[in-house]
Scaffold this active site. Structure first.
Site, short mmCIF file in Angstrom:
data_model
loop_
_atom_site.label_atom_id
_atom_site.label_comp_id
_atom_site.label_asym_id
_atom_site.label_seq_id
_atom_site.Cartn_x
_atom_site.Cartn_y
_atom_site.Cartn_z
NE ARG A 21 -58.81 64.63 3.98
CZ ARG A 21 -57.58 64.32 4.39
NH1 ARG A 21 -56.54 65.00 3.93
NH2 ARG A 21 -57.41 63.34 5.26
NE ARG A 25 -60.91 66.54 8.06
CZ ARG A 25 -60.90 65.36 7.46
NH1 ARG A 25 -59.77 64.73 7.24
NH2 ARG A 25 -62.03 64.78 7.10
CG ASP A 127 -53.57 75.31 -18.13
OD1 ASP A 127 -54.00 74.21 -18.49
OD2 ASP A 127 -54.21 76.37 -18.27
CG HIS A 216 -46.31 53.53 -35.15
ND1 HIS A 216 -45.52 52.42 -35.42
CD2 HIS A 216 -46.12 53.83 -33.84
CE1 HIS A 216 -44.90 52.06 -34.31
NE2 HIS A 216 -45.24 52.89 -33.35
NE ARG A 253 -60.84 71.99 -16.36
CZ ARG A 253 -61.47 72.97 -17.03
NH1 ARG A 253 -60.83 73.65 -17.96
NH2 ARG A 253 -62.71 73.27 -16.77
O1 F6P Z 1 -56.89 76.42 -17.33
C1 F6P Z 1 -57.25 75.11 -17.52
C2 F6P Z 1 -57.81 74.89 -18.91
O2 F6P Z 1 -58.22 73.55 -19.01
C3 F6P Z 1 -56.89 75.26 -20.06
O3 F6P Z 1 -55.95 74.26 -20.33
C4 F6P Z 1 -57.87 75.50 -21.17
O4 F6P Z 1 -57.34 76.44 -22.07
C5 F6P Z 1 -59.06 76.06 -20.46
O5 F6P Z 1 -58.94 75.71 -19.11
C6 F6P Z 1 -60.38 75.57 -20.97
O6 F6P Z 1 -61.38 76.26 -20.28
P1 F6P Z 1 -62.92 75.88 -20.28
O7 F6P Z 1 -63.11 74.64 -19.48
O8 F6P Z 1 -63.57 77.07 -19.67
O9 F6P Z 1 -63.29 75.66 -21.72
#
Ligand code: F6P
Length: 320
Positions: A21, A25, A127, A216, A253
């Site tokens: 974005r 822009r 990461d 725990h 993610r």
């Molecule tokens: O680079 C981001 C990441 O989520 C890493 O943490 C992980 O090793 C990798 O991508 C997983 O990749 P994919 O989604 O291709 O399995």
């Protein structure tokens, strides 16, 4: 520069949309046309593109994922793939590209820049493994997601007096595991940057904590180490505490980006277009000591980032 392209590449990260974005822009404001390239470098090879204007990027600042889709494109590591990409840039009139992604994506940006298509890289990955930048877009959101997920796991672990071994993403970088580990009060944290006999280290930490009356335990393990299931079994056998393992996986993610990721993405997208409009390419835009700065791509790719030992020590001393 009359026309630029923008693409997202590698693993997606929350905040990539906010960066797209900002790029669109800022360019529109400067009278530059923007072409969105779908699925990273694969879209450049396949000429899978669409025109973007200020309204094309409405209502995306709060969305995870990437409206441009993403891919890890092996073909762009080959000369033939790069040539096809350059030919398509010429065909479409693309004079520069903003590449949002990780280290692998920056190598593609460098290859294009060296062949006459100036590119600016923006670090987008959960990461936090881009050594030239203190933070990457998506890292903060992912950290918060991990914390929330493990807080939930803690509820049930506490009720059953169990140990949970959690595998956290991060490729070969332990930043997510270490920082989330501190945030959730993990008894033991295992990251690839610190060499240790994993089983011995974790079992010693749990035994030490058991002596204080705690029943725990949370153990955080970076995916670069792996083996969480076997580790949970070992803990159960050696420490006498019922144990389970969980791989958090791709939940880390997704989701709406945090304030920090949205602002960072906006700043970086803005600066990337400023550089291209000044005719500057072959750079990455990064954050260093709270300032947005830029480095030569080659320089950025060869930098080294040592692990924050003091942070590891804090975790070691206060998670008891
Ligand atoms: O680079 C981001 C990441 O989520 C890493 O943490 C992980 O090793 C990798 O991508 C997983 O990749 P994919 O989604 O291709 O399995």
């Amino acid at each position: 520069m009359k026309t630029i392209g923008v693409l997202t590449s590698g693993g997606d990260a929350p905040g990539m949309n906010a960066a797209v974005r900002a790029v669109v822009r800022t360019a529109c404001e400067k009278g530059i046309k923007v072409i969105g390239i779908n699925r990273g470098y694969q879209g450049l090879i396949d000429c899978d593109v669409r025109d973007l204007d200020i309204r094309s990027v409405s209502d995306i600042i709060h969305r995870g994922g990437t409206m441009l889709y993403s891919a890890r494109c092996l073909a762009f590591k080959e000369e033939e793939g790069i040539k096809k990409g350059i030919a398509n840039c010429k065909k479409l009139g693309i004079e520069g590209i903003v590449v949002i992604g990780g280290d692998g994506s920056f190598r593609g940006a460098r290859d294009l820049s060296l062949r006459g298509i100036p590119c600016i890289g923006i670090p987008g990955t959960i990461d936090n493994d881009i050594v030239s930048s203190d933070y990457t877009i998506g890292y903060d959101t992912s950290l918060n997601t991990i914390m929330q997920m493990v807080d939930r796991i803690r509820d049930t672990v506490e009720s059953h007096s169990r140990c949970i071994v959690v595998e956290v993403m991060g490729n070969r970088c332990g930043d997510l595991t270490l920082n989330a580990g501190i945030a959730v009060g993990a008894t033991a944290i295992v990251i690839p940057e610190i060499q240790a006999d994993v089983e011995q280290h974790v079992i010693e930490r749990i035994r030490r904590t058991q002596k204080t009356g705690k029943k725990h335990f949370i153990v955080m393990v970076a995916e670069g180490i792996g083996g969480v299931d076997a580790l949970a079994k070992k803990i159960q056998a050696e420490c006498g505490v019922e144990s389970r393992s969980v791989v958090l996986g791709h939940v880390q993610r997704g989701g709406s980006p945090t304030v920090r990721d949205r602002v960072l993405a906006s700043q970086m997208g803005y600066r990337a277009v400023e550089l291209l409009s000044e005719g500057v390419g072959n750079k990455v835009v990064v954050v260093k000591d709270d300032k947005i700065v830029d480095y030569d791509i080659y320089e950025a790719l060869t930098m080294k980032k040592p692990v924050d030992i003091s942070l590891y020590q804090i975790a070691h001393d206060i998670s008891i």
